[in-house]
Design an enzyme around this catalytic site. Sequence first.
Site, PDB file in Angstrom:
ATOM      1  N   CYS A 139      20.463  28.504  31.993  1.00 21.29           N
ATOM      2  CA  CYS A 139      20.816  27.187  32.527  1.00 21.29           C
ATOM      3  C   CYS A 139      20.902  26.249  31.320  1.00 21.29           C
ATOM      4  O   CYS A 139      19.889  25.928  30.706  1.00 21.29           O
ATOM      5  CB  CYS A 139      19.711  26.776  33.493  1.00 21.29           C
TER       6      CYS A 139
ATOM      7  N   CYS B 233      43.389  41.643  49.724  1.00 22.19           N
ATOM      8  CA  CYS B 233      42.034  41.099  49.544  1.00 22.19           C
ATOM      9  C   CYS B 233      41.652  41.079  48.064  1.00 22.19           C
ATOM     10  O   CYS B 233      41.704  42.102  47.386  1.00 22.19           O
ATOM     11  CB  CYS B 233      41.039  41.959  50.317  1.00 22.19           C
TER      12      CYS B 233
END
Length: 280
Positions: A113, A136
């Site tokens: 992060c 897909c």
Amino acid sequence: MSDEYFTHLSDEEKNIIVNKGTEIPYTGEYNDHFEAGVFICRACKNPLYESNTKFNSDCGWPSFDDEIYGSIKRYEDLSGGRIRTEICCSKCNGHLGHVFEGENITQKNTRHCVNSLSIQFKAHINLSKIYFGAGCFWSVEKIFKQVKGVYLTQSGYMGGNTESPTYEEICKGNTNHAEVIEICYDENVVSFQQLLNIFWENHNPTTLNQQGFDIGSQYRSVIFYTSGLQKKEAKTSIQSQQKKWKDKIVTQIIECSTFYRAEEYHQNYLNKNNLGSCGV
Ligand SMILES: [Zn+2]
């Protein structure tokens, strides 16, 4: 910390990198940034993260599931009354953010992060881009991800009439967006023609708005080109492919438009969920 790396930084950058601050979530320039390139340390320019390890954790800060080998140092951080692992640049020791494990968001199960203000993006300018729709996007992404010379694949939506569509919206079939894969590839390793061959071999280009049991315009066969040369090669390629099919090839060849990256759970879906193919 050697001061020479930090003298050129703004006060805002110093607050994060030197004083270990945290930028306000969802405000950083790289939070929603998904291009092909490398993120370097804003202070000392040390390469830290390849962008093909970046993902959207929806935590409000750029997230990566792997580092460039040897580029990151880890420290135990007991501030704030909890145990966390701080991450810093291994060259200048500038603060980047924290690293978390065991959240099960990506296969590597790791989330670096990182503050946007701690890093800087440098695009890989040697790469080309193409967008394929072939049913897909889960299967299509899995196929192209393993091709040598493909740096980055992302599932998303293109070619419709609405902005920032959600999966739910495109599945209703009235936005006209196609499920597509963005492929960033190195032409010195894999040619566009080779990618086209893989595209043709892995779907039925003669069924209009349908692939197998999947029916709807979002499943249409389409090539969104990014250059005139790709357009030309794609058109020539249709002519040679047509000989292999009894029915007419209905694949569209269209200039690319805005690519909307799909929700994170669609990215690398089959590998992440240990599935061989769609519909199993
Ligand atoms: Zn650094």
